[in-house]
Design an enzyme around this catalytic site. Structure first.
Site, PDB file in Angstrom:
ATOM      1  N   HIS A 207       0.860  -1.187   0.000  1.00  0.00           N
ATOM      2  CA  HIS A 207       0.000   0.000   0.000  1.00  0.00           C
ATOM      3  C   HIS A 207       0.895   1.236   0.000  1.00  0.00           C
ATOM      4  CE1 HIS A 207       0.774   0.678   4.261  1.00  0.00           C
ATOM      5  NE2 HIS A 207       0.400  -0.566   4.537  1.00  0.00           N
TER       6      HIS A 207
ATOM      7  N   HIS B 160       3.974   1.792   2.171  1.00  0.00           N
ATOM      8  CA  HIS B 160       5.220   1.049   1.960  1.00  0.00           C
ATOM      9  C   HIS B 160       6.219   1.772   1.057  1.00  0.00           C
ATOM     10  CE1 HIS B 160       2.731  -2.664   3.024  1.00  0.00           C
ATOM     11  NE2 HIS B 160       3.668  -2.577   3.944  1.00  0.00           N
TER      12      HIS B 160
ATOM     13  N   CYS C 254       1.009  -9.151  20.959  1.00  0.00           N
ATOM     14  CA  CYS C 254       0.194  -8.661  19.842  1.00  0.00           C
ATOM     15  C   CYS C 254       0.717  -9.296  18.580  1.00  0.00           C
ATOM     16  CB  CYS C 254       0.250  -7.144  19.699  1.00  0.00           C
ATOM     17  SG  CYS C 254      -0.510  -6.630  18.135  1.00  0.00           S
TER      18      CYS C 254
ATOM     19  N   CYS D 227       1.809  -6.731  15.771  1.00  0.00           N
ATOM     20  CA  CYS D 227       3.158  -6.186  15.988  1.00  0.00           C
ATOM     21  C   CYS D 227       4.197  -7.307  16.030  1.00  0.00           C
ATOM     22  CB  CYS D 227       3.280  -5.440  17.300  1.00  0.00           C
ATOM     23  SG  CYS D 227       2.180  -4.044  17.507  1.00  0.00           S
TER      24      CYS D 227
ATOM     25  N   CYS E 203      -4.375  -3.546  21.348  1.00  0.00           N
ATOM     26  CA  CYS E 203      -3.267  -2.889  20.641  1.00  0.00           C
ATOM     27  C   CYS E 203      -3.805  -1.707  19.846  1.00  0.00           C
ATOM     28  CB  CYS E 203      -2.563  -3.861  19.702  1.00  0.00           C
ATOM     29  SG  CYS E 203      -1.413  -3.014  18.612  1.00  0.00           S
TER      30      CYS E 203
ATOM     31  N   HIS F  67      -3.294  -2.116  15.993  1.00  0.00           N
ATOM     32  CA  HIS F  67      -4.012  -3.177  15.259  1.00  0.00           C
ATOM     33  C   HIS F  67      -5.448  -3.381  15.712  1.00  0.00           C
ATOM     34  CE1 HIS F  67       0.257  -3.949  14.481  1.00  0.00           C
ATOM     35  NE2 HIS F  67      -0.190  -4.209  13.277  1.00  0.00           N
TER      36      HIS F  67
ATOM     37  N   LYS G  12      -4.965   6.983  10.024  1.00  0.00           N
ATOM     38  CA  LYS G  12      -4.147   5.834   9.695  1.00  0.00           C
ATOM     39  C   LYS G  12      -4.911   4.964   8.697  1.00  0.00           C
ATOM     40  CE  LYS G  12      -1.185   2.500  11.500  1.00  0.00           C
ATOM     41  NZ  LYS G  12      -0.957   1.335  12.176  1.00  0.00           N
TER      42      LYS G  12
ATOM     43  N   LYS H 130      -7.661  -1.488   6.627  1.00  0.00           N
ATOM     44  CA  LYS H 130      -8.674  -2.146   5.803  1.00  0.00           C
ATOM     45  C   LYS H 130     -10.051  -1.959   6.394  1.00  0.00           C
ATOM     46  CE  LYS H 130      -5.912  -5.278   3.192  1.00  0.00           C
ATOM     47  NZ  LYS H 130      -4.911  -6.219   3.652  1.00  0.00           N
TER      48      LYS H 130
END
Ligand code: MSP
Length: 474
Positions: free
Chosen positions: A19, A22, A125, A128, A144, A147, A294, A297
């Protein structure tokens, strides 16, 4: 004298396709690599994919695909992606490569004096891929924040790397900038973390984790994915089979701010345990957000990089993420901002400049400066050595805007009209020189655009390109 430079990028997990978040690792490394090559250095530039761990294994299973096929397919997507970004990497490593797996096992054995087995109970997690402390667990109320998943309670027998053996050395190296942490304000943060870090679990029982590198000499345990992943930076150079001293220690290791902690603590501990020198610079960049949030999805706001690339092409993409993403802060991507940057800056500031100056040169039959070599620019070089890429790009853009203004002020068309052709040639040649200087500084950021500018203004007869460099209203 030619210098050897080694640049590394974080290796992404292959639990999905790339995405836009990256892109930063690659674009920053590529810019510096091209800059160093211009200066005559030999550059080795690693990229790769991180393919082990439960997160990936579960994703493959959910998709009903064999894990080997799943990781191969996603790894290829990353490779295609970096290709499309015009990134000149020299090495690509997959952590499932046989050579890598064997080398990591040898690294484990070399670290044996600093490894012990113990049982552990704690919060983990999976997003992570790390244990969190009781304090962190409480602060985050059991979930977390990155996430949005509850931490899992794990009780296991694990192997540990005795971080305590290296704490003083790592602390001194960070304090004295022997490992230079960028941006500077993260240095304190890392020193604090280091102080609070207990020994790190570096394996998982096989019944909890099957998709990983087996721990040598203990077939009940598999290596912790970070241990395996961090080692890539040296296994890709051939360690421990080869002498890696031509390129190790790394000149700059580029990572996102979320994973700086692994690179400032476990990684130096591993290197010290192996008797290897520490990296010279750890550069951590910020995050790419969309509309200030952030990307995730579940929020449905993940921006697909190919869509962005398709809209205006590669130079616009590199331009946006290298200039409008401050190297050391979070950046925001929105289509509105992207359109504005393309139209107002690339098309107006630079595209028009090239078109306008080339047209003026053509009218006065100006000969291209085919053998012109740009002098070094000490301001630009200083910012580049600070690795503050977005600032260096701002500086280049300032020169573009100043050159536009100079054309307005020097009005070469008036000189032509008044028949002062000698003076017009002098003025226009001066302007062309400045544009070629700009192209040289632009090349690490926008290599194709810089090439085009150079081709136009070093040609035997200067003429504007048939279609503008950045056409509007596409
Ligand atoms: N596999 C680990 C890295 C191991 S390196 C020995 C990992 N993978 S990742 O896929 O989660 O992240 C890969 C890189 O992308 C990291 O540098 C990370 O910080 C960066 N980014 C991931 N999402 C990002 C944004 N939204 N914005 C900017 N960079 C972010 O961590």
């Amino acid at each position: 004298m030619s210098k050897n430079i080694y640049l590394t990028t974080a290796i992404p997990y292959v639990n999905g396709a790339p995405h836009i978040g990256h892109t930063l690792d690659y674009l920053l490394a590529d810019t510096y690599s091209r800059y160093q090559k211009q200066k005559g250095s030999s550059v080795r530039f690693q990229a790769g994919t991180d393919e082990h761990g439960n997160k990936i294994y579960k994703k493959a299973t959910e998709n009903g695909v064999k894990v080997e096929e799943y990781v191969a397919e996603n790894s290829q997507k990353f490779r295609d992606f970096i290709q499309r970004l015009g990134v000149e990497y020299t090495d690509f490593i997959r952590t499932t490569d046989q050579d890598h797996e064997r080398r990591v096992q040898e690294i484990w054995q070399k670290l044996a004096p600093h490894i012990y087995k113990d049982s552990y109970e704690g919060w983990y997690c999976e997003g992570c891929e790390r244990f969190v402390t009781e304090n962190e667990y409480e602060e985050n109320e059991g979930v977390c924040p990155d996430h949005q998943k509850p931490y899992e309670k794990l009780e296991e027998e694990n192997y540990y790397l005795r971080i305590a053996d290296f704490k003083d050395q790592i602390k001194a190296a960070i304090e004295k900038d022997e490992i230079k942490i960028l941006p500077e304000f993260r240095k304190k943060e890392m020193l604090k973390l280091l102080e609070d870090t207990p020994d790190v679990s570096i394996s998982r029982p096989k019944k909890q984790l099957t998709w990983g590198v087996p721990v040598p000499g203990d077939d009940t345990q598999v290596m912790y994915v970070w241990m395996d992943a961090l080692a890539n930076y040296i296994t890709v150079l051939g360690y421990p089979d080869n002498d890696i001293s031509d390129f190790w220690p790394a000149s700059v290791q580029i990572v996102g701010k979320d994973i700086l902690r692994f690179h400032s603590i476990i990684w130096p501990a591993m290197l010290l345990g192996l008797g290897l020198p520490l990296p010279k610079v750890l550069l951590s960049h910020g995050f790419v957000l969309t509309n200030g949030a952030k990307m995730s999805k579940s929020l449905g706001n993940v921006v697909e990089p190919n869509e962005v690339l398709d809209k205006y092409g590669l130079p616009a993409f590199r331009y946006y993420f290298l200039r409008h993403a401050d190297t050391f802060a979070d950046a925001d991507f929105t289509w509105e901002k992207y359109d504005a940057a393309y139209n107002n800056e690339l098309a107006n500031d630079l595209g028009n400049l090239v078109q306008r100056l080339a047209t003026l040169c053509k009218k006065s039959n100006i000969v291209g400066l085919y053998d012109y070599v740009s002098p070094d620019d000490s301001t630009y070089d200083a910012i580049m050595s600070d690795l503050y890429f977005s600032k260096a790009f701002d500086y280049v853009w300032g020169n573009i805007q100043a050159l536009n203004k100079r054309i307005d002020d020097e009005k070469p068309w008036v000189l032509v009209k008044e028949g002062k052709s000698e003076q017009a040639v002098k003025v226009l040649t001066g302007l062309v020189k400045s544009l070629l200087d700009i192209a040289t500084m632009l090349a690490p950021f926008l290599p194709d655009t810089a090439e085009k500018i150079k081709a136009i203004f070093t040609a035997e007869a200067i003429a504007p390109p048939k279609s503008p460099l950045f056409p509007k209203n596409k």
